[in-house]
Design an enzyme around this catalytic site. Structure first.
Site, PDB file in Angstrom:
ATOM      1  N   LYS A  71       0.812  -1.232   0.000  1.00  0.00           N
ATOM      2  CA  LYS A  71       0.000   0.000   0.000  1.00  0.00           C
ATOM      3  C   LYS A  71       0.839   1.273   0.000  1.00  0.00           C
ATOM      4  O   LYS A  71       0.439   2.299  -0.534  1.00  0.00           O
ATOM      5  CB  LYS A  71      -0.953   0.006   1.190  1.00  0.00           C
ATOM      6  CG  LYS A  71      -2.144  -0.924   1.002  1.00  0.00           C
ATOM      7  CD  LYS A  71      -3.196  -0.682   2.056  1.00  0.00           C
ATOM      8  CE  LYS A  71      -4.447  -1.496   1.783  1.00  0.00           C
ATOM      9  NZ  LYS A  71      -4.257  -2.947   2.042  1.00  0.00           N
TER      10      LYS A  71
ATOM     11  N   GLU B  45      -9.832   7.650   3.783  1.00  0.00           N
ATOM     12  CA  GLU B  45     -10.737   6.835   4.573  1.00  0.00           C
ATOM     13  C   GLU B  45     -10.103   5.465   4.693  1.00  0.00           C
ATOM     14  O   GLU B  45      -9.281   5.062   3.863  1.00  0.00           O
ATOM     15  CB  GLU B  45     -12.116   6.741   3.928  1.00  0.00           C
ATOM     16  CG  GLU B  45     -12.332   5.563   3.003  1.00  0.00           C
ATOM     17  CD  GLU B  45     -11.768   5.784   1.606  1.00  0.00           C
ATOM     18  OE1 GLU B  45     -11.670   6.950   1.190  1.00  0.00           O
ATOM     19  OE2 GLU B  45     -11.450   4.781   0.947  1.00  0.00           O
TER      20      GLU B  45
ATOM     21  N   SER C 208       1.480  -9.885  -1.255  1.00  0.00           N
ATOM     22  CA  SER C 208       1.119  -8.480  -1.014  1.00  0.00           C
ATOM     23  C   SER C 208       1.483  -7.944   0.361  1.00  0.00           C
ATOM     24  O   SER C 208       1.739  -6.755   0.513  1.00  0.00           O
ATOM     25  CB  SER C 208      -0.371  -8.267  -1.286  1.00  0.00           C
ATOM     26  OG  SER C 208      -1.153  -9.116  -0.479  1.00  0.00           O
TER      27      SER C 208
HETATM   28  C1  LIG Z   1      -5.105  -3.907   1.525  1.00  0.00           C
HETATM   29  C2  LIG Z   1      -4.471  -5.188   1.214  1.00  0.00           C
HETATM   30  C3  LIG Z   1      -4.904  -5.988   0.136  1.00  0.00           C
HETATM   31  C4  LIG Z   1      -6.097  -5.647  -0.701  1.00  0.00           C
HETATM   32  O1  LIG Z   1      -6.022  -4.445  -1.395  1.00  0.00           O
HETATM   33  P1  LIG Z   1      -5.771  -4.394  -2.964  1.00  0.00           P
HETATM   34  O2  LIG Z   1      -6.037  -2.985  -3.320  1.00  0.00           O
HETATM   35  O3  LIG Z   1      -6.713  -5.354  -3.604  1.00  0.00           O
HETATM   36  O4  LIG Z   1      -4.358  -4.785  -3.200  1.00  0.00           O
HETATM   37  C5  LIG Z   1      -4.211  -7.149  -0.151  1.00  0.00           C
HETATM   38  N1  LIG Z   1      -3.156  -7.550   0.604  1.00  0.00           N
HETATM   39  C6  LIG Z   1      -2.721  -6.822   1.653  1.00  0.00           C
HETATM   40  C7  LIG Z   1      -1.571  -7.314   2.436  1.00  0.00           C
HETATM   41  C8  LIG Z   1      -3.366  -5.627   2.000  1.00  0.00           C
HETATM   42  O5  LIG Z   1      -2.932  -4.911   3.053  1.00  0.00           O
END
Ligand SMILES: *Cc1c(COP(=O)(O)O)cnc(C)c1O
Length: 393
Positions: free
Chosen positions: A89, A111, A377
């Site tokens: 993020k 938000e 992610s």
């Molecule tokens: C917020 C988050 C997501 C989901 O958000 P996307 O915008 O779909 O990437 C996925 N994995 C993690 C670790 C997150 O913090």
């Protein structure tokens, strides 16, 4: 035909800017300037420098040997979990705070639902010494106490949204109201590839550093830039958009999107938008969303807070309806199991969002010499209590 945004802000039939008239000047200022600003050399230099020195990029592309052996295919993990703050993020919030500065803004609003985007926003505001206001549903503030504490430590003001269901969509309404009232000095940092044009495209471009790195890293390791498949979990879709970005128009690379089935697609407790949703308007863009027959948004459910969203970004809606992307949904149970398995096989505890992407290998088979890149992610620290409760650790 391209799977990138067109000049009107659409991905196929999805996207656009369906906003109240009072928001038009804010969105139009951003739309008319974002590409020019992003192309400036000084912007690119500041962005790349911060990604390197502050976020810790490039993140490794790690060959997961034991995981690969178990599933009989070659699996690489793109380690976004190693980014500062523990997930992808921050790539976006770094980009947007620089954008805000170039636009001459003094004040940042955002938000947040689970608090992850709020923390990533508060982080870059602290870095730049900018005022930060994060709107958050009153119920979410109770549920996500550690992230609220992080935001406060980072100097952000967390404002409770007390209307409606007191969750994410109510926080969004408050943020939009704030932006309408402060059109000159305020930038609204949206946390995924959602919202009115140009947000989905701008956020995808900031996150596209993920696939930019995958290309040269895979070239070093495998002698070619293109994997056979890129896999990512999809909440709003920003980590996925970043991982797919430079492969979107290359049909040799398969795109696999993984959504949260929650307790099962037909259980009434799910967040599998591609399976359950249809076209509608949410958060200022036309996309797929889960809704009742008369267009009321359905409450989504997933064990992972980051996938608990009733829509997907317009890029992903188009990847689904066009057939370019393969969409798979994974239950809470399968995701939790896959998260525990990665911990034991590779010594990496993933975020539960990411665990959904890891879980596809039980049913989706790949060839022995396929190269599959999974976008890891985020890391699982924030989810430790959920893992503890679930497995009685
Ligand atoms: C917020 C988050 C997501 C989901 O958000 P996307 O915008 O779909 O990437 C996925 N994995 C993690 C670790 C997150 O913090």
């Amino acid at each position: 035909m391209s799977y990138q945004v067109d000049e009107k802000g659409y991905y196929g039939e999805f996207g656009g800017a369906y906003i109240p008239e009072m928001l038009y000047p804010n969105v139009e200022e951003l739309r008319s300037r974002y590409l020019k600003i992003m192309q400036e050399e000084s912007f690119q230099k500041e962005f790349k420098d911060l990604l390197r020195e502050y976020v810790g990029r490039p993140t490794p592309l790690y060959y997961a040997k034991r995981f690969s052996e178990k599933y009989g295919t070659k699996v690489y993990l793109k380690r976004e979990d190693l980014c500062h703050t523990g997930a992808h993020k921050v790539n976006n919030t770094i980009g947007q705070i620089l954008m805000a500065q170039k636009l001459g803004k003094k004040r940042i609003i955002a938000e947040t639902g689970a608090g992850q985007h709020g923390v990533a926003t508060a982080t870059v505001c602290a870095l730049m010494g900018m005022e930060c206001i994060v709107y958050m549903g009153e119920i979410d503030i109770e549920r996500q106490a550690p992230n609220v504490a992080r935001m406060k430590m980072l100097g952000a003001k967390v404002v409770p949204a007390k209307s409606g269901s007191k969750t994410l969509k109510d926080a969004t309404n408050e943020a939009i109201r704030d932006w309408i009232n402060n059109p000159v000095d305020t930038h609204y940092i949206i946390g995924s590839v959602v919202g009115p044009h140009p947000y989905p495209d701008m956020v995808a471009r900031f996150q596209s550093v993920i696939s930019e790195e995958i290309k040269y890293q895979l070239k070093e390791k495998e002698g070619k830039e293109d994997p056979d498949y890129v896999v990512a979990c999809v909440g709003g879709g920003s980590n996925a958009a970043g991982a797919y970005y430079h492969y979107l128009d290359n049909p040799k690379v398969g795109i696999i999107a993984v959504e949260a089935a929650g307790k099962g697609i037909d259980s009434g407790e799910s967040a599998a938008t591609s399976a359950l949703g249809n076209a509608g308007i949410i958060h200022g863009s036309k996309t797929l969303l889960m809704q009742t027959g008369d267009g009321q948004i359905t409450e989504p459910y997933s064990i992972s807070a980051g996938l608990d969203y009733p829509g997907v970004g317009p890029m992903h809606a188009n990847l689904f309806t066009s057939g370019r992307g393969e969409f798979i949904s994974i239950t809470d149970e399968a995701a939790m199991k896959a998260g525990l398995e990665l911990a034991k096989l590779e010594g990496i505890i993933p975020a539960i969002e990411t665990s959904h992407a890891l879980a596809i290998f039980e049913d989706r088979k790949f060839k022995e010499d396929d190269i599959v890149v999974i976008n890891l992610s985020g890391r699982g620290d924030k989810d430790l209590n959920t893992y503890i409760d679930y497995f009685n650790l």
